[in-house]
Scaffold this motif. Structure first.
Motif, PDB file in Angstrom:
ATOM      1  N   GLY A  10       0.827  -1.202   0.000  1.00 55.91           N
ATOM      2  CA  GLY A  10       0.000   0.000   0.000  1.00 55.91           C
ATOM      3  C   GLY A  10       0.859   1.249   0.000  1.00 55.91           C
ATOM      4  O   GLY A  10       2.079   1.197   0.149  1.00 55.91           O
ATOM      5  N   ARG A  11       0.210   2.388  -0.205  1.00 53.41           N
ATOM      6  CA  ARG A  11       0.941   3.642  -0.263  1.00 53.41           C
ATOM      7  C   ARG A  11       1.386   4.081   1.125  1.00 53.41           C
ATOM      8  O   ARG A  11       0.845   3.660   2.136  1.00 53.41           O
ATOM      9  N   ARG A  12       2.359   4.945   1.142  1.00 52.29           N
ATOM     10  CA  ARG A  12       2.877   5.467   2.392  1.00 52.29           C
ATOM     11  C   ARG A  12       2.525   6.942   2.515  1.00 52.29           C
ATOM     12  O   ARG A  12       3.316   7.803   2.152  1.00 52.29           O
ATOM     13  N   PRO A  13       1.343   7.257   2.998  1.00 54.22           N
ATOM     14  CA  PRO A  13       0.939   8.664   3.079  1.00 54.22           C
ATOM     15  C   PRO A  13       1.830   9.427   4.037  1.00 54.22           C
ATOM     16  O   PRO A  13       2.261   8.911   5.067  1.00 54.22           O
ATOM     17  N   GLY A  14       2.091  10.685   3.667  1.00 49.62           N
ATOM     18  CA  GLY A  14       2.845  11.541   4.557  1.00 49.62           C
ATOM     19  C   GLY A  14       4.349  11.407   4.456  1.00 49.62           C
ATOM     20  O   GLY A  14       5.071  12.101   5.176  1.00 49.62           O
ATOM     21  N   ARG A  15       4.853  10.503   3.615  1.00 46.08           N
ATOM     22  CA  ARG A  15       6.291  10.335   3.478  1.00 46.08           C
ATOM     23  C   ARG A  15       6.808  11.348   2.461  1.00 46.08           C
ATOM     24  O   ARG A  15       6.746  11.150   1.267  1.00 46.08           O
ATOM     25  N   ALA A  16       7.324  12.455   2.955  1.00 51.39           N
ATOM     26  CA  ALA A  16       7.761  13.526   2.059  1.00 51.39           C
ATOM     27  C   ALA A  16       8.955  13.106   1.223  1.00 51.39           C
ATOM     28  O   ALA A  16       9.223  13.687   0.181  1.00 51.39           O
ATOM     29  N   ASP A  17       9.693  12.088   1.670  1.00 50.71           N
ATOM     30  CA  ASP A  17      10.898  11.696   0.960  1.00 50.71           C
ATOM     31  C   ASP A  17      10.657  10.549  -0.010  1.00 50.71           C
ATOM     32  O   ASP A  17      11.595  10.050  -0.626  1.00 50.71           O
ATOM     33  N   THR A  18       9.409  10.103  -0.161  1.00 49.45           N
ATOM     34  CA  THR A  18       9.144   8.947  -1.023  1.00 49.45           C
ATOM     35  C   THR A  18       9.540   9.228  -2.467  1.00 49.45           C
ATOM     36  O   THR A  18      10.162   8.384  -3.128  1.00 49.45           O
ATOM     37  N   ARG A  19       9.180  10.404  -2.967  1.00 51.23           N
ATOM     38  CA  ARG A  19       9.518  10.746  -4.350  1.00 51.23           C
ATOM     39  C   ARG A  19      11.030  10.769  -4.539  1.00 51.23           C
ATOM     40  O   ARG A  19      11.551  10.270  -5.537  1.00 51.23           O
ATOM     41  N   ALA A  20      11.746  11.337  -3.592  1.00 52.28           N
ATOM     42  CA  ALA A  20      13.207  11.380  -3.680  1.00 52.28           C
ATOM     43  C   ALA A  20      13.797   9.980  -3.612  1.00 52.28           C
ATOM     44  O   ALA A  20      14.770   9.670  -4.310  1.00 52.28           O
ATOM     45  N   THR A  21      13.199   9.111  -2.783  1.00 50.72           N
ATOM     46  CA  THR A  21      13.673   7.731  -2.683  1.00 50.72           C
ATOM     47  C   THR A  21      13.505   7.008  -4.013  1.00 50.72           C
ATOM     48  O   THR A  21      14.390   6.270  -4.463  1.00 50.72           O
ATOM     49  N   ILE A  22      12.360   7.220  -4.659  1.00 48.17           N
ATOM     50  CA  ILE A  22      12.113   6.602  -5.966  1.00 48.17           C
ATOM     51  C   ILE A  22      13.113   7.114  -6.993  1.00 48.17           C
ATOM     52  O   ILE A  22      13.665   6.340  -7.786  1.00 48.17           O
ATOM     53  N   ARG A  23      13.380   8.407  -6.987  1.00 46.80           N
ATOM     54  CA  ARG A  23      14.325   8.987  -7.951  1.00 46.80           C
ATOM     55  C   ARG A  23      15.728   8.430  -7.738  1.00 46.80           C
ATOM     56  O   ARG A  23      16.437   8.139  -8.701  1.00 46.80           O
ATOM     57  N   ARG A  24      16.144   8.288  -6.480  1.00 46.94           N
ATOM     58  CA  ARG A  24      17.478   7.737  -6.209  1.00 46.94           C
ATOM     59  C   ARG A  24      17.578   6.296  -6.690  1.00 46.94           C
ATOM     60  O   ARG A  24      18.583   5.895  -7.289  1.00 46.94           O
ATOM     61  N   ALA A  25      16.531   5.520  -6.428  1.00 38.68           N
ATOM     62  CA  ALA A  25      16.529   4.124  -6.878  1.00 38.68           C
ATOM     63  C   ALA A  25      16.562   4.049  -8.402  1.00 38.68           C
ATOM     64  O   ALA A  25      17.288   3.228  -8.982  1.00 38.68           O
ATOM     65  N   ALA A  26      15.777   4.901  -9.057  1.00 35.84           N
ATOM     66  CA  ALA A  26      15.747   4.904 -10.522  1.00 35.84           C
ATOM     67  C   ALA A  26      17.097   5.296 -11.094  1.00 35.84           C
ATOM     68  O   ALA A  26      17.581   4.678 -12.051  1.00 35.84           O
ATOM     69  N   LEU A  27      17.725   6.312 -10.501  1.00 39.04           N
ATOM     70  CA  LEU A  27      19.026   6.742 -10.991  1.00 39.04           C
ATOM     71  C   LEU A  27      20.048   5.618 -10.885  1.00 39.04           C
ATOM     72  O   LEU A  27      20.842   5.389 -11.807  1.00 39.04           O
ATOM     73  N   THR A  28      20.017   4.897  -9.773  1.00 41.03           N
ATOM     74  CA  THR A  28      20.942   3.773  -9.587  1.00 41.03           C
ATOM     75  C   THR A  28      20.741   2.712 -10.663  1.00 41.03           C
ATOM     76  O   THR A  28      21.699   2.239 -11.294  1.00 41.03           O
ATOM     77  N   LEU A  29      19.479   2.335 -10.896  1.00 38.53           N
ATOM     78  CA  LEU A  29      19.209   1.277 -11.870  1.00 38.53           C
ATOM     79  C   LEU A  29      19.466   1.740 -13.299  1.00 38.53           C
ATOM     80  O   LEU A  29      20.033   0.987 -14.104  1.00 38.53           O
ATOM     81  N   PHE A  30      19.049   2.957 -13.649  1.00 41.42           N
ATOM     82  CA  PHE A  30      19.305   3.454 -14.994  1.00 41.42           C
ATOM     83  C   PHE A  30      20.808   3.508 -15.268  1.00 41.42           C
ATOM     84  O   PHE A  30      21.265   3.201 -16.371  1.00 41.42           O
ATOM     85  N   SER A  31      21.584   3.906 -14.275  1.00 44.87           N
ATOM     86  CA  SER A  31      23.033   4.032 -14.449  1.00 44.87           C
ATOM     87  C   SER A  31      23.701   2.674 -14.555  1.00 44.87           C
ATOM     88  O   SER A  31      24.633   2.483 -15.346  1.00 44.87           O
ATOM     89  N   ASN A  32      23.231   1.699 -13.764  1.00 45.70           N
ATOM     90  CA  ASN A  32      23.896   0.401 -13.704  1.00 45.70           C
ATOM     91  C   ASN A  32      23.393  -0.601 -14.726  1.00 45.70           C
ATOM     92  O   ASN A  32      24.150  -1.478 -15.163  1.00 45.70           O
ATOM     93  N   VAL A  33      22.128  -0.474 -15.118  1.00 44.82           N
ATOM     94  CA  VAL A  33      21.516  -1.485 -15.988  1.00 44.82           C
ATOM     95  C   VAL A  33      21.193  -0.943 -17.376  1.00 44.82           C
ATOM     96  O   VAL A  33      21.172  -1.687 -18.346  1.00 44.82           O
ATOM     97  N   GLY A  34      20.964   0.362 -17.485  1.00 45.23           N
ATOM     98  CA  GLY A  34      20.542   0.941 -18.751  1.00 45.23           C
ATOM     99  C   GLY A  34      19.052   1.230 -18.730  1.00 45.23           C
ATOM    100  O   GLY A  34      18.347   0.881 -17.787  1.00 45.23           O
ATOM    101  N   TYR A  35      18.574   1.871 -19.775  1.00 45.13           N
ATOM    102  CA  TYR A  35      17.159   2.266 -19.826  1.00 45.13           C
ATOM    103  C   TYR A  35      16.246   1.094 -20.170  1.00 45.13           C
ATOM    104  O   TYR A  35      15.237   0.860 -19.514  1.00 45.13           O
TER     105      TYR A  35
END
Length: 201
Positions: A10-35
């Protein structure tokens, strides 16, 4: 990257850092695995969030890539629509002009593209998310909507044209290319792009 079933949390309401966490994870995977090989579900696993949360913050994988890696308000579907919306004989010129507009955008597109170009030509870098993104989300779809069965090849050729120009102009700093106004590049490169994306072979 293979997706596996994960129990929804389920979603995590009130987590102000969730979007930043997703972006960091995406950056890691895009950089290491490719698009191409990265899925939204894999990014959710990396970020340890419910996959639905990604769609809450980002409209698609291409939107997440643009906002995370390029950090630009770039909608590839809008670019494709703009390039195709007009006289067929000017598609190549509009494609080149659209690339230059994003590259020189006030949001700092040049710095980010240049940084990614430098990384892309490094000898130890195997995956090239920028070129994969541009081929799959921008130039390939343009060629496909024009009815070409070899749209993947045409898309990659188009990417090689614009990234080759950017590499030569902004990193190698070839003098004549640096001095050439954008309008001249749109005219000359537009003819080559027209041949790649539009004309039958």
């Amino acid at each position: 990257m293979t997706d596996t079933t994960r129990k929804p949390r389920g979603r995590r309401p009130g987590r102000a850092d969730t979007r930043a966490t997703i972006r960091r994870a995406a950056l890691t995977l895009f950089s290491n695995v490719g698009y191409d090989k990265v899925s939204l579900r894999a990014i959710a696993r990396e970020a340890d969030v419910d996959p639905a949360l990604i769609h809450h913050y980002f409209t698609s994988k291409s939107d997440l890539f643009a906002q995370t890696v390029l950090d630009l308000p770039l909608d590839p579907e809008q670019v494709v629509t703009h390039v195709l919306d007009g006289p067929r004989e000017q598609i190549g010129a509009r494609a080149v002009a659209s690339f230059l507009a994003v590259y020189d955008s006030p949001e700092g597109g040049r710095d980010r593209f240049t940084a990614m170009l430098r990384s892309a030509v490094a000898a130890d870098i195997v995956h090239r998310p920028l070129s994969e993104f541009m081929s799959k989300e921008v130039f390939g779809p343009i060629a496909e909507q024009l009815g070409h069965r070899d749209h993947r090849l045409r898309g990659q050729l188009a990417v090689s044209l614009v990234l080759g120009m950017a590499l030569s102009r902004y990193i190698l700093k070839l003098p004549a290319l640096e001095a050439a106004p954008d309008a001249e590049l749109v005219g000359s490169m537009g003819r080559a792009m027209q041949e790649i994306l539009v004309e039958p072979w």
